[in-house]
Every structure is written in C-alpha cells, then in structure tokens.
Design a protein around this motif. Structure first.
Motif, short mmCIF file in Angstrom:
data_model
loop_
_atom_site.label_atom_id
_atom_site.label_comp_id
_atom_site.label_asym_id
_atom_site.label_seq_id
_atom_site.Cartn_x
_atom_site.Cartn_y
_atom_site.Cartn_z
N GLU A 426 64.54 -14.11 30.58
CA GLU A 426 63.92 -13.87 29.28
C GLU A 426 63.33 -12.47 29.23
OE1 GLU A 426 60.25 -16.71 30.75
OE2 GLU A 426 61.52 -17.27 29.08
N SER A 446 58.71 -17.94 26.83
CA SER A 446 58.32 -19.35 26.87
C SER A 446 56.82 -19.54 26.86
CB SER A 446 58.90 -20.01 28.12
OG SER A 446 58.46 -19.34 29.29
N ASP A 605 53.28 -22.82 29.20
CA ASP A 605 54.19 -22.91 28.07
C ASP A 605 53.43 -22.76 26.76
OD1 ASP A 605 56.16 -25.48 29.69
OD2 ASP A 605 56.29 -23.28 29.79
#
Length: 614
Positions: A426, A446, A605
């Motif tokens: 990511e 995330s 998260d």
C-alpha cells in the motif's frame, strides 16, 4: 517356551552407561581431572589433540595405583570411595560410582601408565572397547598418565554428532576452568597440539579466579564469608559496575564440586537488584561447604545439579551475606555527610570584625526603557540601554517546515518489499509523527501504523552489519587511545575463529598476548558505546549459541552490534531521520520483527479507529 530375559554382557552395559557419562570429549576431561584430584595430585597436565577427538591425556603426580588396582579400576562399579551404604552420605570426593573409567574404555582406546611412590615399577595397561589388550610392568613416573584416543571409534553414530572443533574445545576449557577455580592449590596446565596454551600456577583463591577469568576482575571482586551451623559460605561477588547484560561469570561450588542452582542465583540477584539495571546479571564466585549428609549429588549423571536439605535457610543466609558485603564496601548508595563539599561558615567572635561590609553601587538615574537607538543618554543622565540583538524569527522556522510542505511530496509512494506478500502492499504518506520519542506514527491505506523506533533501527543495523560481515566491507574508525579488552581462557580460545567476522564489521584488534587484545579501531556506525563491553558481549553471545554454522555465528555478532548501536528510547528524531528509518525499515525483507523475534510494527485499522469514536 524359551525365556526372553537375559543379562547383558559387560561390554554392552558399559556402552549404555557411557551414553550418560561420556557425552563428548569434555565429559572425559571432567572425569579424569576429578580422579587426579581425588588421588591427591598437586600438578595436573591436560593434553588434547584435534579438540579431544584424537587424544585426551591427563598426567598427574598423585598417589598412583598398584597393578591390581589399575586393572580393577576399569570394572563396573569398582571404587575406592564406598565400602558401606553409609559412605554414600559422607562423601567428600568427586567421583564415587565407579562408572567413569569402564564407560570411557567402552567407547575409546585407553592407555594407562601408573605407579605408586613405594613401588619400584609401574603398570602399563591398554584397553580398547572394554577389551584388555595388554597389561605389563613398566618404568614410569609416580602418579597416573591416562591417554584416551579415538573417542567413539566403535560408535560412529555418536562420533558423527560431535560438534565442531571450536565448540568441543570451548567445552573442554570450560570444564578445566570449573575444576581449576575450586582447586587453587593445584597447578594446572593445558597443552594443545604440543603447545602450552594455559598455565594456572598454584595460588590463593582470589588469584586463581583472576588467572582464570581475566586480570580485569582484579579490582572488581568483593569478598564474602560467613559460617553458620547450616553452612559455611565464602567467595567473591563482582562490583555492580561489572554486571553484564549477556551471560555473566556465575559460579557455585559445593564441597569442592561445581553446580548449577537457579534458586541460589536468585538470592544473589535480589541483593544486587537496587544497584544494577534491569536485565543485567551480577558476577559471583560462591563456595558453599555443608555436611555431606544434607545434600544429594547423585540426582544428575554429571553431578552438576545438587539437592539441598536446607535450601530456604541457605538462600536467606546467602542473600543477607551478599547484602552485607556490598554495604561494607560502600557499594550500596548512601549519603555520607562527612564527604560532602560544604560551605565554610565563619564563627562569630564578639568584638572582632573579620569581614568588610559589602558595598552596593546603585545608579538612581538608570532608565531601562530608554534604548540607545532613541539617541544619546536616557533622561536623567543615565547610561544608554542596548536591546539584545536576537533573531526571534528563527524560532518559528520549524513550524513553517512542518506546515508548508510541497503537495507533491504528500502523495509520495514508498515501495515496500516484504516476504509476506499482502501485508504492506500500500501507499505511505511521507508525513511521520514521533510519539513520546519512542514510536513513529504514519498513515497507511488501511489505517494508522505505529513503529517502535529502537527496534526498527536494530532491524536496519542488523541487516547492514550482517551484509558487511558477509562482504568483508565494514568501515573502521581509528581510536585516538586504544583500549584493552581481556578475555577468560575459554573466551580467548574462540577469538581466532571470530576475529575475521569481528574485523569485518569494522573493529581493528591486535593480539597483546595473555588473552588480551588492543582495540585500535571501531565501526564507524557506533557512537558513544563502550567498545570493551560490546566486544565482550559479542564474544559471549557467539559462545552461547554453541553453533557450528558460520551463518549463525555471524548473525549473533551482527545482532549484538546492532543493539549496541541502535538509537535509544527518548531520542528526538528530526523529520529527515524519521523518514529515513521508515523507508529503510520497509525496504527490509523482514521488517515486521527484529532478528530475535520482537514485534516492530503494529497497525490500527480504520474500522478500529472509527469504532472508538462512535
């Protein structure tokens, strides 16, 4: 139907017993040295070749044996130390079960030359695999000369599991040190491949410890001694500043026998607790004498574990004795008002003036609000006032840097290489925040990623140092004043096998002899680190691994150096330093954990964060 139970032949029974008694060459060294001590020897020579695989020879000047005794010594359970069952509870000798020599003879070629002082000639005995091949009279010196050759020649599976020569040699030296430290009145010498490597002359107890462990302990030992109805305890403990993070020098001896005892070790650690940092271990050399009927030394094949009848009282005596010794030598922090630097207060004597009255000069015309820039003197004729010239705008530069960031940098994407394919594929924002000078926070797709800054730096440095070792390209920085590092005999024995790797990370060592080395250069990556302690920890860590694999030894060296050089908690990082750590960490193929398995990265998260605000 035929009977199925039968007695084993002695040769097979001896080989089974050898599985417990003879585990490696060091086991034979231990048994032979203890036999020489029991024989009243005052001088013992230990000779080895090929780390004990080819030859283990012990020569002493003890009482020797007669022709009959020499032959009976190799029979199972033949001993001169037990005659009745009651003797088991009054033992003060080392070996007593009569299993050592027959077990050794079952798995090796044994040659014995022995003679008593009152005899004209001695005995020459040759045994191979429990079979007596020769016994004859011979002219030889007083005492005993055992030569053990080709260990495990008839048990190839056991020989195959022997470690490397470096490891076996280290274990032999460890056994020699343990025996030598409790028998200071005996002279020991160690000869390897026809070269005398070590010599311990007969001396007092403290001098023997210094000879074995190293001269650097000379000023670090605090003596302890107490005698009660339960036990007599004496020996030495190291000063708090000599404590080590890695394996410390910790020895217990009971009635002249080395032992391991974690319970007693906690007693000493508890006494040192207020004086040393958490995670460090004190050095100690403790000798305990108790009545033989209050201990059981036969609960372990090598007799290194001993059961005490009065464990708890001895624990309390040991802890109190160590605390008293530390306090007596002013190692416990106290306030000594006699040694404090105090201001001399003059004594007032009526009618006598010793000091002049202080004079205070005041300018009543001084005006602090009149600056020199307004022209001339201040009103009232006072001196002009010069305002300090200070660049106040420089204090705000940091805030401008943090807030006015080029938008092109905000979308920077950092490539992440990981062995776990889906973990960090990511984009990362280049903005990072240091939390409490301990963690680095940064956003990921995330959620929020938290990085332990010290562990991350350990991971980065470990990869770098390990690569330097493998490629032999470490950069050394010369020291202005070389430091001296001293090793014990067992540690010094490993230096030749570690020296290439130690120098590959940037250390420059030169051998000074007598187990001492000069540190002429250190790795350029480390700063404000005790290089002597660091090298000690690196060598100790390598010895503790006991590995024969070169890669594992190199990893142990790199890990010790990485922990020593990594940034500490509480260190304030600049924006560039923070970004550099994050980028280099995520470029590592193993960025999630330190080399010793500690978690570096934790991700919160978005869903978890959102849940906290509902």
């Amino acid at each position: 139907m035929n009977d199925i139970i039968h007695l084993l032949p002695d040769s097979i029974a001896n080989q089974i017993a050898a599985g417990e008694v003879v585990q490696r060459p060091a086991s034979i060294v231990k048994e032979l040295l203890e036999n020489s001590i029991d024989a009243g020897a005052t001088s013992i020579q230990l000779i080895i070749k090929d780390a004990g695989r080819t030859l283990i020879q012990v020569i002493d000047n003890g009482k020797g044996m007669s022709n009959t005794d020499a032959r009976l010594a190799f029979e199972r359970h033949a001993t001169s130390k037990i005659r009745t069952a009651e003797d088991l509870f009054a033992l003060r000798t080392m070996g007593f079960r009569g299993e050592a020599l027959p077990s050794i003879a079952a798995v090796a070629h044994v040659e014995l030359k022995t003679k008593r002082k009152e005899d004209q000639v001695g005995t020459h005995l040759v045994i191979a695999g429990s079979t007596v091949e020769k016994q004859e009279e011979i002219v030889c010196a007083d005492g005993s000369n055992f030569a053990i050759k080709n260990i495990f020649f008839n048990v190839p599976a056991r020989r195959k599991f022997l470690k490397s020569n470096e490891t076996e040699r280290k274990n032999i030296l460890t056994e020699l040190e343990r025996v030598a430290m409790v028998n200071s009145e005996i002279e020991f010498s160690f000869i390897e491949n026809d070269i005398e490597v070590i010599k311990y002359p007969a001396s007092n107890l403290k001098q023997r410890i210094i000879n074995v462990i190293g001269k650097n302990f000379n000023q670090q030992l605090i003596s302890i001694e107490i005698e009660t109805t339960i036990a007599k305890i004496y020996g030495f403990v190291g000063k708090p500043e000599s404590a080590r993070k890695a394996r410390a020098q910790q020895y217990f001896f009971v009635n002249g026998r080395y032992m391991r005892h974690p319970y007693f070790a906690k007693a000493i650690t508890s006494a040192f607790a207020p004086l040393i940092p958490v995670g460090e271990n004190p050095n100690f050399f403790i000798y305990i004498e108790v009545s033989p009927d209050t201990i059981d030394v036969n609960i372990h094949p090598t007799k290194t574990e001993i059961k005490f009848e009065n464990e708890q009282p001895i624990w309390q005596i040991l802890a109190a004795t160590v605390k008293e010794a530390l306090g007596k030598f002013n190692e416990v922090p106290t306030i000594d008002f006699d040694t404090l630097d105090a201001i001399d207060i003059p004594i007032h004597t009526p009618g006598v003036t010793n000091a002049a009255r202080p004079q205070v000069n005041v300018n009543p015309a001084y005006n602090p609000f009149k600056s020199a820039s307004s022209g001339g003197s201040s009103q009232g004729g006072g001196n002009s006032y010069q305002r300090p010239n200070f660049d106040w705008e420089s204090l705000y530069k940091g805030f401008e840097t943090d807030t006015n960031i080029d938008s092109s940098e905000a979308g920077e994407v950092i490539e992440i290489r990981s062995s776990e394919s889906d973990l960090f594929e990511e984009s990362l924002n280049s903005l990072h925040y240091q939390y409490k000078n301990r963690y680095i926070l940064t956003s990921v797709k995330s959620g929020l990623m938290m990085i332990d800054q010290r562990k991350a730096h350990v991971r980065i440095l470990f990869d770098q140092f390990l690569q330097n070792i493998k490629l032999k390209r470490g950069i050394s920085q010369r020291t202005l004043f070389p430091e001296i590092v001293e090793f014990s005999a067992s540690e010094a024995a490993m230096i030749p096998y570690l020296l290439d790797d130690i120098e590959a990370v940037g250390f420059d060592l030169s051998n000074l002899g007598n187990n001492a080395y000069a540190i002429n250069g250190v790795p350029s990556e480390i700063d404000k680190v005790n290089s002597v302690e660091l090298i000690h920890n690196m060598v100790t860590k390598s010895i503790e691994t006991g590995s024969d694999v070169k890669d594992e030894i190199q990893e142990a060296l790199a890990l010790s150096l990485a922990y020593a050089a990594a940034i500490p908690y509480g260190h304030r990082l600049t924006n560039d330093e923070t970004s550099d750590i994050v980028n280099r960490l995520l470029a590592s193929p193993s960025h999630k954990y330190t080399p010793d398995g500690k978690l570096i990265i934790s991700i919160f998260d978005d869903s978890e964060i959102d849940r906290r605000f509902k």
